[in-house]
Design a protein around this motif. Structure first.
Motif, PDB file in Angstrom:
ATOM      1  N   VAL A  63      -4.180  -4.046 -11.087  1.00 32.04           N
ATOM      2  CA  VAL A  63      -3.587  -3.722  -9.795  1.00 32.04           C
ATOM      3  C   VAL A  63      -4.236  -4.609  -8.744  1.00 32.04           C
ATOM      4  O   VAL A  63      -5.468  -4.678  -8.646  1.00 32.04           O
ATOM      5  N   SER A 106       0.844  -1.198   0.000  1.00 35.63           N
ATOM      6  CA  SER A 106       0.000   0.000   0.000  1.00 35.63           C
ATOM      7  C   SER A 106       0.876   1.244   0.000  1.00 35.63           C
ATOM      8  O   SER A 106       1.895   1.300   0.679  1.00 35.63           O
ATOM      9  N   ASP A 151      -8.432  -1.887 -11.127  1.00 35.47           N
ATOM     10  CA  ASP A 151      -7.778  -1.457  -9.887  1.00 35.47           C
ATOM     11  C   ASP A 151      -8.422  -2.169  -8.701  1.00 35.47           C
ATOM     12  O   ASP A 151      -9.519  -1.818  -8.273  1.00 35.47           O
ATOM     13  N   GLU A 152      -7.755  -3.201  -8.188  1.00 36.13           N
ATOM     14  CA  GLU A 152      -8.249  -4.004  -7.054  1.00 36.13           C
ATOM     15  C   GLU A 152      -9.703  -4.446  -7.279  1.00 36.13           C
ATOM     16  O   GLU A 152     -10.577  -4.210  -6.442  1.00 36.13           O
ATOM     17  N   ILE A 181      -2.059   3.798 -12.547  1.00 31.50           N
ATOM     18  CA  ILE A 181      -3.211   3.638 -13.431  1.00 31.50           C
ATOM     19  C   ILE A 181      -3.733   4.999 -13.873  1.00 31.50           C
ATOM     20  O   ILE A 181      -4.062   5.207 -15.049  1.00 31.50           O
ATOM     21  N   PHE A 235     -13.028  -0.551 -10.974  1.00 30.79           N
ATOM     22  CA  PHE A 235     -12.485  -0.122  -9.693  1.00 30.79           C
ATOM     23  C   PHE A 235     -12.959  -1.036  -8.566  1.00 30.79           C
ATOM     24  O   PHE A 235     -13.945  -1.764  -8.693  1.00 30.79           O
ATOM     25  N   GLN A 236     -12.274  -0.924  -7.448  1.00 34.27           N
ATOM     26  CA  GLN A 236     -12.647  -1.676  -6.246  1.00 34.27           C
ATOM     27  C   GLN A 236     -14.042  -1.294  -5.770  1.00 34.27           C
ATOM     28  O   GLN A 236     -14.796  -2.128  -5.279  1.00 34.27           O
ATOM     29  N   LYS A 269       0.524   2.297  -6.947  1.00 36.03           N
ATOM     30  CA  LYS A 269      -0.159   1.462  -7.943  1.00 36.03           C
ATOM     31  C   LYS A 269      -1.351   2.188  -8.576  1.00 36.03           C
ATOM     32  O   LYS A 269      -1.495   2.206  -9.798  1.00 36.03           O
ATOM     33  N   SER A 270      -2.215   2.751  -7.754  1.00 38.43           N
ATOM     34  CA  SER A 270      -3.386   3.449  -8.296  1.00 38.43           C
ATOM     35  C   SER A 270      -2.979   4.718  -9.033  1.00 38.43           C
ATOM     36  O   SER A 270      -3.600   5.092 -10.041  1.00 38.43           O
ATOM     37  N   SER A 271      -1.941   5.390  -8.553  1.00 36.85           N
ATOM     38  CA  SER A 271      -1.438   6.580  -9.258  1.00 36.85           C
ATOM     39  C   SER A 271      -0.912   6.198 -10.627  1.00 36.85           C
ATOM     40  O   SER A 271      -1.083   6.944 -11.604  1.00 36.85           O
TER      41      SER A 271
END
Length: 226
Positions: A202, A46, A170-171, A54, A95-96, A50-52
């Motif tokens: 991700v 964390s 993303d997750e 994407i 997305f999650q 990772k999200s950045s």
């Protein structure tokens, strides 16, 4: 839906964002690419960016330095409207948190982006895709009437119905219990393969990452082969 060029090329990308304590380096000199139909998992702890990554790769965030080529086009040479037009119908995101529109039914949530992309017979295509994810009996249900697993399956149908060349996920199983996570993972990899799309995934889930063709691990904002 393969192309002659790589769907995604990230070259020497850095991202620095402001904070109350001063500038924070999120990504540093990061480079990797995704081949047509390739499924690449981005892993790491964390806060590793990772999200950045994407957001930058999809053209939602401009990097501080470096270049991103999305579907063969250099994002730095395009304004926000141009990047949105490039993504429309050809790049999808899952997305999650599902991000379904609460005032729309499952069918309407899937049909809406098809209509925006100018795809004919959007309602029929939406129904077909909801059938493919096992939700033909939930067409008229609103998100609050669906379980978490069902909502994510609607999100998958919405993302893949336009037949994108590239999917960012993303997750996608992060908010689901083990049973629903397994179901969504099977659908995700099965449908991406059937449609011939490339995917950037991700995930914190080692088992899910292992299903990808290749893994890239982020640490300190730097990509390292996993």
């Amino acid at each position: 839906m393969s192309e002659d060029y790589p769907p995604l090329v990230v070259r020497d990308v850095s991202l620095t964002l402001p904070s109350a304590a001063g500038p924070v380096e999120i990504l540093r000199d990061l480079s990797f690419s995704v081949a047509p139909r390739e499924r690449v998992a981005i892993t790491g702890p964390s806060g590793s960016g990772k999200s950045s990554l994407i957001a930058v790769a999809a053209g939602l965030e401009r990097p501080t330095s470096g270049t991103v080529e999305l579907l063969g086009r250099a994002l730095a040479k395009m304004d926000e409207d141009g990047r949105a037009r490039l993504r429309r119908g050809r790049v999808s995101l899952v997305f999650q948190a599902f991000h379904l529109l609460p005032n729309m039914t499952a069918e309407e949530n899937v049909a809406a982006p098809l209509e925006i992309a100018g795809i004919a017979d959007a309602d029929r295509v939406a129904r077909d895709w909801l059938d493919r994810v096992g939700l033909s009996g939930r067409l008229r249900h609103y998100p609050h009437q669906l379980s978490g697993g069902e909502q994510q399956r609607v999100a998958l149908a919405r993302a893949l119905a336009p037949r994108p060349a590239l999917l960012f996920a993303d997750e996608p199983t992060g908010n689901l219990d083990a049973v629903n996570a397994a179901m969504v993972a099977d659908l995700l990899f099965g449908l991406v393969s059937e449609e011939g799309a490339a995917m950037v995934l991700v995930t914190h889930d080692a088992g899910l990452a292992a299903r990808a063709d290749r893994q890239v691990r982020l640490g300190g904002g730097v990509a390292q082969p996993a």
